[in-house]
Scaffold this motif. Structure first.
Motif, PDB file in Angstrom:
ATOM      1  N   CYS A 300       0.849  -1.201   0.000  1.00 49.72           N
ATOM      2  CA  CYS A 300       0.000   0.000   0.000  1.00 49.72           C
ATOM      3  C   CYS A 300       0.881   1.245   0.000  1.00 49.72           C
ATOM      4  O   CYS A 300       2.012   1.215   0.479  1.00 49.72           O
ATOM      5  CB  CYS A 300      -0.845   0.071   1.271  1.00 49.72           C
ATOM      6  N   GLY A 301       0.324   2.350  -0.455  1.00 50.19           N
ATOM      7  CA  GLY A 301       0.980   3.655  -0.349  1.00 50.19           C
ATOM      8  C   GLY A 301       2.336   3.677  -1.029  1.00 50.19           C
ATOM      9  O   GLY A 301       2.518   3.163  -2.139  1.00 50.19           O
ATOM     10  N   SER A 302       3.314   4.261  -0.339  1.00 55.59           N
ATOM     11  CA  SER A 302       4.651   4.374  -0.931  1.00 55.59           C
ATOM     12  C   SER A 302       5.281   2.999  -1.137  1.00 55.59           C
ATOM     13  O   SER A 302       6.061   2.803  -2.068  1.00 55.59           O
ATOM     14  CB  SER A 302       5.562   5.199  -0.018  1.00 55.59           C
ATOM     15  N   ILE A 346       5.532  -5.839   0.616  1.00 56.49           N
ATOM     16  CA  ILE A 346       6.403  -4.743   1.058  1.00 56.49           C
ATOM     17  C   ILE A 346       5.649  -3.890   2.079  1.00 56.49           C
ATOM     18  O   ILE A 346       4.534  -3.429   1.809  1.00 56.49           O
ATOM     19  CB  ILE A 346       6.841  -3.856  -0.135  1.00 56.49           C
ATOM     20  N   SER A 347       6.269  -3.686   3.241  1.00 58.30           N
ATOM     21  CA  SER A 347       5.601  -2.871   4.265  1.00 58.30           C
ATOM     22  C   SER A 347       6.618  -2.356   5.278  1.00 58.30           C
ATOM     23  O   SER A 347       7.368  -3.140   5.848  1.00 58.30           O
ATOM     24  CB  SER A 347       4.543  -3.718   4.987  1.00 58.30           C
ATOM     25  N   GLN A 348       6.630  -1.061   5.498  1.00 54.11           N
ATOM     26  CA  GLN A 348       7.497  -0.491   6.524  1.00 54.11           C
ATOM     27  C   GLN A 348       7.092  -1.020   7.891  1.00 54.11           C
ATOM     28  O   GLN A 348       7.893  -1.600   8.604  1.00 54.11           O
ATOM     29  CB  GLN A 348       7.398   1.048   6.481  1.00 54.11           C
ATOM     30  N   GLY A 350       4.866  -3.320   8.732  1.00 51.11           N
ATOM     31  CA  GLY A 350       4.545  -4.746   8.881  1.00 51.11           C
ATOM     32  C   GLY A 350       3.192  -4.969   9.523  1.00 51.11           C
ATOM     33  O   GLY A 350       2.853  -6.087   9.916  1.00 51.11           O
ATOM     34  N   THR A 352       0.228  -3.035   8.255  1.00 54.19           N
ATOM     35  CA  THR A 352      -0.840  -2.452   7.433  1.00 54.19           C
ATOM     36  C   THR A 352      -1.915  -3.510   7.177  1.00 54.19           C
ATOM     37  O   THR A 352      -1.631  -4.586   6.636  1.00 54.19           O
ATOM     38  CB  THR A 352      -0.248  -1.923   6.113  1.00 54.19           C
ATOM     39  N   THR A 355      -2.445  -4.922   3.623  1.00 55.36           N
ATOM     40  CA  THR A 355      -1.292  -5.686   3.138  1.00 55.36           C
ATOM     41  C   THR A 355      -1.250  -7.053   3.836  1.00 55.36           C
ATOM     42  O   THR A 355      -0.988  -8.082   3.209  1.00 55.36           O
ATOM     43  CB  THR A 355       0.008  -4.896   3.410  1.00 55.36           C
ATOM     44  N   VAL A 398       5.365  10.763   9.145  1.00 56.82           N
ATOM     45  CA  VAL A 398       4.326   9.964   8.472  1.00 56.82           C
ATOM     46  C   VAL A 398       4.715   9.710   7.015  1.00 56.82           C
ATOM     47  O   VAL A 398       4.587   8.595   6.505  1.00 56.82           O
ATOM     48  CB  VAL A 398       2.951  10.677   8.569  1.00 56.82           C
ATOM     49  N   THR A 400       6.898   8.642   4.312  1.00 59.47           N
ATOM     50  CA  THR A 400       8.087   7.788   4.358  1.00 59.47           C
ATOM     51  C   THR A 400       9.172   8.280   3.401  1.00 59.47           C
ATOM     52  O   THR A 400       8.886   8.765   2.303  1.00 59.47           O
ATOM     53  CB  THR A 400       7.723   6.332   4.022  1.00 59.47           C
ATOM     54  N   GLN A 407      13.655  -0.033   1.082  1.00 51.96           N
ATOM     55  CA  GLN A 407      12.864  -1.059   0.380  1.00 51.96           C
ATOM     56  C   GLN A 407      13.391  -1.215  -1.055  1.00 51.96           C
ATOM     57  O   GLN A 407      13.542  -2.332  -1.560  1.00 51.96           O
ATOM     58  CB  GLN A 407      11.377  -0.663   0.354  1.00 51.96           C
ATOM     59  N   ALA A 601      -2.136   8.724   8.744  1.00 53.09           N
ATOM     60  CA  ALA A 601      -1.570   7.915   9.818  1.00 53.09           C
ATOM     61  C   ALA A 601      -0.344   7.189   9.301  1.00 53.09           C
ATOM     62  O   ALA A 601      -0.246   6.886   8.114  1.00 53.09           O
ATOM     63  CB  ALA A 601      -2.596   6.903  10.293  1.00 53.09           C
ATOM     64  N   LYS A 602       0.582   6.935  10.173  1.00 54.48           N
ATOM     65  CA  LYS A 602       1.821   6.255   9.786  1.00 54.48           C
ATOM     66  C   LYS A 602       1.561   4.781   9.492  1.00 54.48           C
ATOM     67  O   LYS A 602       2.054   4.228   8.535  1.00 54.48           O
ATOM     68  CB  LYS A 602       2.837   6.402  10.922  1.00 54.48           C
ATOM     69  N   VAL A 604      -1.386   2.094   8.979  1.00 54.33           N
ATOM     70  CA  VAL A 604      -2.831   2.050   8.757  1.00 54.33           C
ATOM     71  C   VAL A 604      -3.360   0.660   9.107  1.00 54.33           C
ATOM     72  O   VAL A 604      -3.265  -0.266   8.303  1.00 54.33           O
ATOM     73  CB  VAL A 604      -3.170   2.454   7.309  1.00 54.33           C
TER      74      VAL A 604
HETATM   75  C1  G6P Z   1       0.587   4.885   5.264  1.00 52.29           C
HETATM   76  C2  G6P Z   1       1.871   5.687   5.361  1.00 52.29           C
HETATM   77  C3  G6P Z   1       2.671   5.532   4.070  1.00 52.29           C
HETATM   78  C4  G6P Z   1       2.944   4.066   3.791  1.00 52.29           C
HETATM   79  C5  G6P Z   1       1.642   3.254   3.762  1.00 52.29           C
HETATM   80  C6  G6P Z   1       1.935   1.774   3.789  1.00 52.29           C
HETATM   81  O1  G6P Z   1      -0.258   5.452   4.310  1.00 52.29           O
HETATM   82  O2  G6P Z   1       1.589   7.042   5.598  1.00 52.29           O
HETATM   83  O3  G6P Z   1       3.901   6.216   4.211  1.00 52.29           O
HETATM   84  O4  G6P Z   1       3.590   3.943   2.567  1.00 52.29           O
HETATM   85  O5  G6P Z   1       0.855   3.526   4.933  1.00 52.29           O
HETATM   86  O6  G6P Z   1       2.504   1.461   5.030  1.00 52.29           O
HETATM   87  P1  G6P Z   1       3.482   0.267   5.302  1.00 52.29           P
HETATM   88  O7  G6P Z   1       3.783   0.362   6.769  1.00 52.29           O
HETATM   89  O8  G6P Z   1       2.722  -0.982   4.959  1.00 52.29           O
HETATM   90  O9  G6P Z   1       4.676   0.451   4.449  1.00 52.29           O
END
Ligand code: G6P
Length: 607
Positions: A300-302, A346-348, A350, A352, A355, A398, A400, A407, A601-602, A604
């Motif tokens: 998701c997202g970035s 892929i998840s910052q 872990g 989300t 995801t 928030v 990234t 990544q 939100a950082k 989600v």
């Molecule tokens: C939120 C964050 C984004 C991030 C996305 C996915 O929207 O603000 O920066 O890319 O979630 O999050 P994750 O933790 O799965 O990489």
């Protein structure tokens, strides 16, 4: 998203609760609150808006009395951001207080039932039903009551519960939403993530689904919902406190942008030995690797934008078809995947929710999952078949930056590792790429040194209403990220387009003075990009270009920021830096709340 803290010890709980909530601010929130057990009653203070409102309300915690308490930052889901909807929520008589992350899916049925029994609700939240259920079912035993109430809840939760009748206990329990326990000397802590408690302790226990923790001053007991005792290992967190602090920078985002060379080094260095990429984390045999006919990327997202870059890289270097999917869409389209599909998640964070669920769907269909995750021990890291950690350290802003870059670095490592195994990369190319990858952090330093030019360009355009980002191939994937960065922190409307698509609609949006950021890093596409740039210039656009320094003629095409020339695969890591800096400087000139953009939100954790 929402953050939970809790404290039980011999000191006053207020200062820790407020400090812990401050350290969780980065997750995104719109109200905050605390509840302290004074020994004879539960006292709640909560306020809509930033934490400073709550701090003022409690005279910086001086008005909070008690050595046991829970706190919460809320990111609204059910009911608008307001004082009354903020957590903690009390039961009708004030016997129980609850903080909650997650969503109770059957809350309306539960609320209707309790209302029919004469219970009056104060808030619009799903969480309040938990507090009211606790009171409704209470027969004198706190643990039994919590377990009974859990049986009534559908959905996801991390909960902190305190009771007036049990002044020396905090109960914590989770399902699908993260929760950790911090262990101290005659004091123990509760938090939704480690950043909240790092200044107090590095020794933690991670609660798993349906584990219930009973925190006292003396220790922590963990039991199952059948009341069986569970022995848990403790973990020592390696991150130091300073990694989660600003260290002299005005914003976390800027600090994290500047940390990228080091974060990439941390991520790649341990995995390159004598010119070869070693990914011990991947447990697949060569034969299993060769058996895959498709790669499926979920994020998701970035992180999804990294996936789009990865699609170009994997297809080119591994000659396997790749699909990059938004995790929130993947589950609902009956995807065609099986044990011949390799899934990369892929998840910052872990954590989300979309995801995580998409990953589970892929696993149910027999796909082997490799995850790329930053937070050690998070749900996605634990549940995936293999995990390759990005060593970015804690990312607080928030928006990234360093997580995105690390990544990407893992994507390069995977492409090289798998390319070598599959025989799709010739040895000379492999050696050259590994060599360039090892020097990537220095090249990024060079781009960062050029920040004054980007600051100047930001000062020219920060007042604009719309901005467009265009590119082809991987540059298109990057424009998605550049556009997202800008809009999320500066609130300027921006869109990313594949440059070849301009003529099919977007060009009608270009008017005199509209800024267009053109990514022109790919040698074989420069001619085509220059044509697209001319098309928008003719219609009045002001064009900024990002181009490689081996094409000095690009200086005359637009206002151009040059990046060092590297091989195609590594270009995104350099080209993304000016995009991050541009977004940062524009948001800074507009006076935006850079680290905590509105509504975002950082992590989600709801779908
Ligand atoms: C939120 C964050 C984004 C991030 C996305 C996915 O929207 O603000 O920066 O890319 O979630 O999050 P994750 O933790 O799965 O990489």
């Amino acid at each position: 998203m929402c953050g939970i803290v809790g404290y039980i010890g011999c000191e006053q709980a207020g200062p820790f609760l407020l400090d812990g909530l401050e350290r969780l601010e980065y997750r995104g929130y719109d109200s905050a609150g605390v509840c302290l057990n004074t020994g004879s009653e539960l006292v709640v203070k909560k306020a809509k808006g930033e934490l400073k409102v709550l701090k003022e309300l409690t005279k910086n915690g001086k008005d909070l009395h008690g050595t046991v308490g829970i706190g919460h930052t809320r990111w609204a889901t059910h009911g608008e951001p307001s004082d009354v909807n903020a957590h903690p929520h009390l039961s009708e008589s004030g016997r129980f207080a609850v903080v909650h992350n997650g969503i109770i899916e059957n809350y309306q049925q539960l609320k209707d039932y309790l209302t029919s029994k004469g219970i009056v609700f104060r808030s619009m939240t799903d969480t309040e039903v938990i507090a009211q259920l606790l009171e409704y079912y209470y027969q004198g035993d706190l643990i039994d009551t919590v377990i009974k109430v859990l049986g009534k809840l559908d959905g996801s939760y991390a909960l902190g519960v305190i009771s007036k009748d049990n002044p020396d206990e905090i109960i914590a329990v989770r399902k699908e939403s993260p929760l950790i326990i911090g262990l101290g000397e005659n004091e123990n802590y509760l938090a939704s993530d480690v950043t909240a408690i790092l200044s107090k302790t590095r020794t933690i226990i991670r609660l798993e689904n349906n584990e219930l923790a009973i925190l006292t001053r003396e220790g922590v007991n963990i039991i199952s919902t059948e009341k069986d005792e569970i022995k848990k290992n403790t973990e020592t967190i390696e991150w130091d406190v300073s990694a989660a602090e600003k260290g002299g920078y005005e914003h976390f985002m800027f600090k994290e942008i500047m940390e990228q060379p080091a974060a990439i080094s941390e991520t790649i260095s341990p995995r390159i030995k004598n010119g070869r990429v070693i990914l011990d984390e991947i447990k697949l045999s060569d034969e299993e690797l060769r058996s895959f006919t498709k790669i499926n990327i979920l994020a998701c997202g970035s992180a999804y934008h990294v996936g789009v870059v990865a699609k170009y890289i994997f297809e080119k270097m591994l000659r396997i078809p790749v699909e990059a999917d938004l995790a929130s869409e993947f589950r609902y389209r009956d995807p065609i995947i099986n044990d011949k599909t390799l899934t990369v998640v892929i998840s910052q964070s872990g954590e989300t929710a979309d995801t995580k669920e998409a990953m589970r769907e892929a696993q149910r269909r027999g796909s082997h999952v490799i995850s790329i995750v930053n937070v050690v021990g998070s749900a996605i890291a634990s549940e995936s078949d293999d995990v390759i950690y990005t060593w970015a350290g804690p990312e607080i802003a928030v928006a990234t930056t360093k997580a995105y870059s690390t990544q990407l670095a893992v994507v390069y490592l995977m492409a090289l590792y798998m390319g070598e195994k599959l025989g799709t990369i010739v040895p000379e190319e492999y050696d050259a790429l590994v060599n360039e990858l090892e020097h990537l952090p220095e090249k990024i330093e060079k781009v960062l040194e050029n920040k004054a030019k980007i600051q100047y360009l930001a000062s020219k355009y920060f007042n604009t209403r719309d901005i467009f980002f265009i590119g082809r191939n991987i540059d298109y994937a990057l424009s998605l990220e550049g556009s997202l960065k800008l809009k999320e922190i500066s609130y300027i409307h921006s869109e990313a387009y594949a440059a070849g698509e301009l003529k099919h609609g977007t060009i009608s949006l270009i008017e005199k003075g509209t800024p267009v950021i053109a990514l022109v890093t790919h040698e074989e596409l420069i001619g085509k990009m220059v044509s697209n740039i001319e098309e928008v210039k003719t219609r009045g656009a002001q064009v900024m270009c990002i181009a490689c320094d081996d094409h000095p003629e690009m200086e005359t095409v637009g206002q151009t920021v040059f990046i060092p020339k590297v091989c195609d695969m590594l270009l995104p890591s350099l080209a993304v830096i000016p995009l991050q800096l541009f977004a940062y400087y524009v948001a800074s000139l507009k006076g935006c709340d850079i680290d905590k953009p509105r509504n975002l939100a950082k992590s989600v954790t709801v779908e």
